[in-house]
Write an enzyme that holds these catalytic residues in place. Sequence first.
Site, short mmCIF file in Angstrom:
data_model
loop_
_atom_site.label_atom_id
_atom_site.label_comp_id
_atom_site.label_asym_id
_atom_site.label_seq_id
_atom_site.Cartn_x
_atom_site.Cartn_y
_atom_site.Cartn_z
N CYS A 98 87.23 167.26 -31.57
CA CYS A 98 88.46 167.85 -31.06
C CYS A 98 88.73 167.34 -29.64
O CYS A 98 87.85 167.36 -28.79
CB CYS A 98 88.33 169.36 -31.07
SG CYS A 98 89.81 170.21 -30.54
N CYS B 134 86.33 173.69 -27.79
CA CYS B 134 86.25 174.00 -29.21
C CYS B 134 84.86 173.59 -29.69
O CYS B 134 84.25 172.66 -29.15
CB CYS B 134 87.34 173.15 -29.90
SG CYS B 134 87.31 173.12 -31.68
N HIS C 60 79.83 172.90 -36.49
CA HIS C 60 80.29 171.57 -36.05
C HIS C 60 80.03 170.51 -37.14
O HIS C 60 80.95 169.81 -37.58
CB HIS C 60 79.57 171.20 -34.75
CG HIS C 60 79.95 169.88 -34.18
ND1 HIS C 60 80.76 169.75 -33.07
CD2 HIS C 60 79.64 168.61 -34.55
CE1 HIS C 60 80.92 168.46 -32.79
NE2 HIS C 60 80.25 167.74 -33.68
N GLU C 61 78.79 170.44 -37.59
CA GLU C 61 78.44 169.40 -38.57
C GLU C 61 79.13 169.66 -39.91
O GLU C 61 79.57 168.72 -40.57
CB GLU C 61 76.93 169.31 -38.76
CG GLU C 61 76.15 168.95 -37.50
CD GLU C 61 76.42 167.54 -36.99
OE1 GLU C 61 76.87 166.70 -37.77
OE2 GLU C 61 76.22 167.31 -35.78
ZN LIG Z 1 80.16 165.75 -33.94
ZN LIG Z 2 89.40 172.07 -31.99
#
Ligand SMILES: [Zn+2]
Ligand SMILES: [Zn+2]
Length: 343
Positions: free
Chosen positions: A259, A264, A248-249
């Site tokens: 998103c 997701c 994520h990061e």
């Molecule tokens: Zn974030």
């Molecule tokens: Zn996504």
Amino acid sequence: MPKLHYSLLLIFCASVAISGGETNQAARGALPLPPQKPAPLPDEQLLIQRTYETILPLDEKGFQRLPPPKPGEWLAHYREEPQSLERYKMRATIRPSPDRRTIVLQPLGTFDNEGTQILQLMKEYAEIFFQLPARVEPALAWDESIPKLTRQLPVSRRVGRYSKQYDGETIMDSFLKQRVPTDAAVYLGITLEDLCTSDTNYVFGVASFKDRVGIYSLARYFPEFWGLPRVEDSTTKALRRACKVLNHETGHMFGVSHCVFFRCSMNGSNTLEETDRAPAHFCPLCQRKLMWNIGYNPLKRFKELQTFYAKNKLDDEAEWMTQRIENWKKIEEQERIKAVTDE
Ligand SMILES: [Zn+2]
Ligand SMILES: [Zn+2]
């Protein structure tokens, strides 16, 4: 009110604790969430709809379009501009280059055996997920002489050894920005201590796009933080969370916004529970952004991810990835046939 915004330069992820199932959270000085935001604007809804239409049905198989948020969830409180692939291409300022393509993980503070092991697995995962080289630098000790670096938690919010928090923004400014290795595509500080910023009660992570640096904490991924006993899958659970925060990061560092299209790993998250509900994988759209940015072979990546998940007892993710591989092979076959027919 916690400062929690998305900008081109700085992003905070999951920084507001709210009361709920997460043990002790309400009692630990949680800050209130901002007021609920209005529904997406008509032109945003149109963009979201048009974006869905660009995705092949086979590519969407196994994914879930994001339903309207429930109260307390990230999207109920924060407006996120939908980022189509075209918008992404315009704003992805960090891209790996031949001499600057390594994901460098920087341990900060002390790491026990379990932490060290998870760190090594995160490095392995980063190499697979982003198909770029990765390495772990020798740990840096905290320099507590820097004012503002730490703050003492009020007694009511202390659990176990967590009597203080470290200021993620100050650490980025005073430690990390000056140390970005020349070959680093991104430079990511990782700590087992709890993080905050000057006006939030905690953050899982903070990142600065401009400087290619970020920092995130694994503290809240372990049961000890919540004053809970260890259970059989505590380490696996912590690894799953660590993998999610890493993709994520790092996704943010490569310019991917939160998103709003599918369930997701790039979904915004207000709480650990919301993070736990999000999948570890990127949706077809976020994956396409990464593919465009980095230029990897998707099938090779999926197979390596499946192996990694299976090897580390992340069984749901391994099983999901097996299905994704099957679908992706069909997509490649369809495209191959289409290319031949089009000739
Ligand atoms: Zn974030
Ligand atoms: Zn996504």
